[in-house]
Design a protein around this motif. Structure first.
Motif, PDB file in Angstrom:
ATOM      1  N   LEU A 157      30.915  38.657  35.076  1.00 56.77           N
ATOM      2  CA  LEU A 157      31.968  39.060  35.999  1.00 56.77           C
ATOM      3  C   LEU A 157      32.773  40.227  35.428  1.00 56.77           C
ATOM      4  O   LEU A 157      33.128  41.169  36.148  1.00 56.77           O
ATOM      5  N   PHE A 158      33.030  40.176  34.111  1.00 51.97           N
ATOM      6  CA  PHE A 158      33.760  41.262  33.455  1.00 51.97           C
ATOM      7  C   PHE A 158      32.956  42.565  33.509  1.00 51.97           C
ATOM      8  O   PHE A 158      33.506  43.637  33.788  1.00 51.97           O
ATOM      9  N   ILE A 159      31.657  42.470  33.262  1.00 49.38           N
ATOM     10  CA  ILE A 159      30.786  43.656  33.318  1.00 49.38           C
ATOM     11  C   ILE A 159      30.744  44.223  34.730  1.00 49.38           C
ATOM     12  O   ILE A 159      30.828  45.440  34.940  1.00 49.38           O
ATOM     13  N   PHE A 160      30.625  43.316  35.714  1.00 45.79           N
ATOM     14  CA  PHE A 160      30.581  43.740  37.118  1.00 45.79           C
ATOM     15  C   PHE A 160      31.857  44.484  37.511  1.00 45.79           C
ATOM     16  O   PHE A 160      31.808  45.571  38.106  1.00 45.79           O
ATOM     17  N   ILE A 181      45.787  45.482  41.523  1.00 47.76           N
ATOM     18  CA  ILE A 181      45.350  44.335  42.326  1.00 47.76           C
ATOM     19  C   ILE A 181      44.384  43.451  41.533  1.00 47.76           C
ATOM     20  O   ILE A 181      44.477  42.221  41.556  1.00 47.76           O
ATOM     21  N   TYR A 182      43.481  44.088  40.803  1.00 52.67           N
ATOM     22  CA  TYR A 182      42.535  43.329  39.977  1.00 52.67           C
ATOM     23  C   TYR A 182      43.282  42.552  38.888  1.00 52.67           C
ATOM     24  O   TYR A 182      43.003  41.373  38.631  1.00 52.67           O
ATOM     25  N   PHE A 183      44.248  43.190  38.274  1.00 50.25           N
ATOM     26  CA  PHE A 183      45.045  42.536  37.223  1.00 50.25           C
ATOM     27  C   PHE A 183      45.808  41.337  37.800  1.00 50.25           C
ATOM     28  O   PHE A 183      45.889  40.280  37.166  1.00 50.25           O
ATOM     29  N   LEU A 184      46.357  41.510  39.007  1.00 46.16           N
ATOM     30  CA  LEU A 184      47.091  40.414  39.647  1.00 46.16           C
ATOM     31  C   LEU A 184      46.181  39.226  39.948  1.00 46.16           C
ATOM     32  O   LEU A 184      46.599  38.071  39.831  1.00 46.16           O
ATOM     33  N   SER A 185      44.937  39.507  40.334  1.00 45.76           N
ATOM     34  CA  SER A 185      43.996  38.411  40.609  1.00 45.76           C
ATOM     35  C   SER A 185      43.745  37.590  39.342  1.00 45.76           C
ATOM     36  O   SER A 185      43.619  36.364  39.399  1.00 45.76           O
ATOM     37  N   ILE A 186      43.687  38.274  38.196  1.00 46.71           N
ATOM     38  CA  ILE A 186      43.493  37.579  36.918  1.00 46.71           C
ATOM     39  C   ILE A 186      44.718  36.742  36.563  1.00 46.71           C
ATOM     40  O   ILE A 186      44.615  35.594  36.124  1.00 46.71           O
ATOM     41  N   LYS A 226      41.675  34.368  44.520  1.00 48.81           N
ATOM     42  CA  LYS A 226      40.444  34.717  45.230  1.00 48.81           C
ATOM     43  C   LYS A 226      40.724  35.720  46.351  1.00 48.81           C
ATOM     44  O   LYS A 226      39.981  36.683  46.544  1.00 48.81           O
ATOM     45  N   THR A 227      41.837  35.506  47.083  1.00 48.37           N
ATOM     46  CA  THR A 227      42.210  36.411  48.180  1.00 48.37           C
ATOM     47  C   THR A 227      42.495  37.812  47.655  1.00 48.37           C
ATOM     48  O   THR A 227      42.033  38.814  48.221  1.00 48.37           O
ATOM     49  N   ILE A 228      43.258  37.892  46.560  1.00 55.19           N
ATOM     50  CA  ILE A 228      43.594  39.187  45.961  1.00 55.19           C
ATOM     51  C   ILE A 228      42.336  39.878  45.434  1.00 55.19           C
ATOM     52  O   ILE A 228      42.169  41.095  45.582  1.00 55.19           O
ATOM     53  N   PHE A 229      41.442  39.096  44.836  1.00 56.49           N
ATOM     54  CA  PHE A 229      40.197  39.664  44.311  1.00 56.49           C
ATOM     55  C   PHE A 229      39.327  40.235  45.431  1.00 56.49           C
ATOM     56  O   PHE A 229      38.723  41.295  45.280  1.00 56.49           O
ATOM     57  N   VAL A 230      39.251  39.524  46.562  1.00 55.02           N
ATOM     58  CA  VAL A 230      38.487  40.012  47.715  1.00 55.02           C
ATOM     59  C   VAL A 230      39.088  41.318  48.234  1.00 55.02           C
ATOM     60  O   VAL A 230      38.363  42.245  48.596  1.00 55.02           O
ATOM     61  N   LEU A 231      40.424  41.403  48.258  1.00 49.38           N
ATOM     62  CA  LEU A 231      41.096  42.630  48.680  1.00 49.38           C
ATOM     63  C   LEU A 231      40.737  43.787  47.749  1.00 49.38           C
ATOM     64  O   LEU A 231      40.410  44.898  48.200  1.00 49.38           O
ATOM     65  N   TYR A 232      40.788  43.518  46.450  1.00 53.08           N
ATOM     66  CA  TYR A 232      40.434  44.536  45.453  1.00 53.08           C
ATOM     67  C   TYR A 232      38.994  45.003  45.622  1.00 53.08           C
ATOM     68  O   TYR A 232      38.690  46.200  45.610  1.00 53.08           O
ATOM     69  N   LEU A 233      38.089  44.031  45.833  1.00 52.54           N
ATOM     70  CA  LEU A 233      36.673  44.348  45.969  1.00 52.54           C
ATOM     71  C   LEU A 233      36.404  45.147  47.239  1.00 52.54           C
ATOM     72  O   LEU A 233      35.627  46.104  47.237  1.00 52.54           O
ATOM     73  N   THR A 234      37.081  44.780  48.333  1.00 44.08           N
ATOM     74  CA  THR A 234      36.891  45.470  49.610  1.00 44.08           C
ATOM     75  C   THR A 234      37.349  46.922  49.530  1.00 44.08           C
ATOM     76  O   THR A 234      36.641  47.833  49.974  1.00 44.08           O
ATOM     77  N   ILE A 235      38.534  47.139  48.959  1.00 45.05           N
ATOM     78  CA  ILE A 235      39.062  48.506  48.823  1.00 45.05           C
ATOM     79  C   ILE A 235      38.159  49.338  47.922  1.00 45.05           C
ATOM     80  O   ILE A 235      37.780  50.467  48.266  1.00 45.05           O
ATOM     81  N   SER A 236      37.797  48.783  46.779  1.00 49.03           N
ATOM     82  CA  SER A 236      36.990  49.525  45.804  1.00 49.03           C
ATOM     83  C   SER A 236      35.621  49.887  46.351  1.00 49.03           C
ATOM     84  O   SER A 236      35.206  51.050  46.308  1.00 49.03           O
TER      85      SER A 236
END
Length: 298
Positions: free
Chosen positions: A7-10, A45-50, A62-72
């Protein structure tokens, strides 16, 4: 531990790709200050998800991570498409037609992928892609290829809704639309979707996303979509490309008349969309409910 490392590599690859795209790809539609905001914002956003995951708020994380992934991923895909000149290419019928023709035998697969992407992410009218397919491959094959692309895109949208849930769908489609249509789909099911896909006043692509967050099964959605969505595509392929009504001679007068009708229809649909939807739904469902009651009373 292995899962955390992967996950960290991804995430490292996503952030690196985002940095490269925003730094080295010249995208006039995204100003420099906005690139900085996107890049910094994605990291925050990624830092906040962690942080939320560490604090035990798994759902929020999980919600914040999905937001980060969608934007990126959205920015990365857009940058790649822009770099490959695909965004400019698909902006008009003639340019898209020339692009598909230049690919020769591979053009069919690229055409289907472009149509699928249009349903999911590309802000391009489906009519442009549909007409291009008719001009290149003829109305029958063009309509078939366009239908395949639309079905693939519809299935992907449904899976996105089913996988990521309400919050991401509400963010994409809007909370009001999501609440309104998800309630109707839960109540009316496949019958509503079939009607919505056949009539022009309903947002087809958005409904595919919203259907994913309801209790509708993929099999049901796939059957309804496969039956109804190609109907509009085939009609558009034949009428929109001049095979039935030519763009010369008597056809000019017919097209002028049709253009006036379309403009009026679009205006009325935009102006009274909600009223028209409610009217159609009330008429159809009242009749259907009445018929069901009569059958039960027998």
């Amino acid at each position: 531990m292995t899962k955390k490392i992967l996950l960290f590599i991804f995430n490292s690859l996503i952030l690196t790709a985002l940095f490269v795209c925003l730094t080295f790809v010249n995208i006039p539609t995204i100003p420099k200050f906005l690139k900085t905001i996107i890049l910094v914002g994605a990291n925050i956003i990624y830092f906040l998800s962690i942080v939320f995951k560490w604090l035990g708020y798994q759902k929020t994380s999980k919600t914040i991570f999905v937001l980060y992934l969608t934007i990126s991923l959205g920015v990365i895909v857009y940058a790649i498409l822009f770099k490959l000149n695909i965004i400019t290419t698909i902006s008009s019928v003639e340019s898209l037609k020339n692009y598909i023709l230049s690919l020769k035998s591979k053009g069919v697969y690229i055409y289907i992928l472009i149509q699928a992407a249009q349903v999911v992410i590309l802000p391009v009218p489906a009519a442009i892609i549909c007409v291009v397919g008719s001009l290149i491959y003829g109305p029958l094959l063009g309509g078939l290829y366009c239908s395949i692309g639309i079905l693939i895109g519809s299935f992907i949208s449904f899976i996105i809704g089913k996988t990521f849930g309400y919050k991401i769908v509400a963010w994409i489609a809007g909370k009001e639309n999501t609440d309104k249509y998800s309630q109707i789909i839960r109540k009316r099911g496949a019958f509503f979707l079939a009607i919505a896909f056949l009539l022009p006043m309903f947002p087809d692509d958005i409904l595919c996303l919203i259907a994913g967050i309801t209790n509708m099964k993929f099999k049901t959605f796939a059957i309804v979509t496969a039956i109804t969505r190609p109907i509009g595509v085939i009609c558009m392929s034949y009428f929109g490309s001049g095979y039935i009504i030519p763009f010369t001679g008597w056809g000019i007068y017919v097209w002028v008349a049709l253009l006036v009708v379309v403009v009026i229809t679009v205006f009325l649909t935009y102006r009274y969309q909600e009223r028209m939807q409610n009217f159609v739904l009330n008429k159809l469902f009242k009749r259907r409910d009445k018929h069901n009651k009569q059958l039960k009373s027998l």
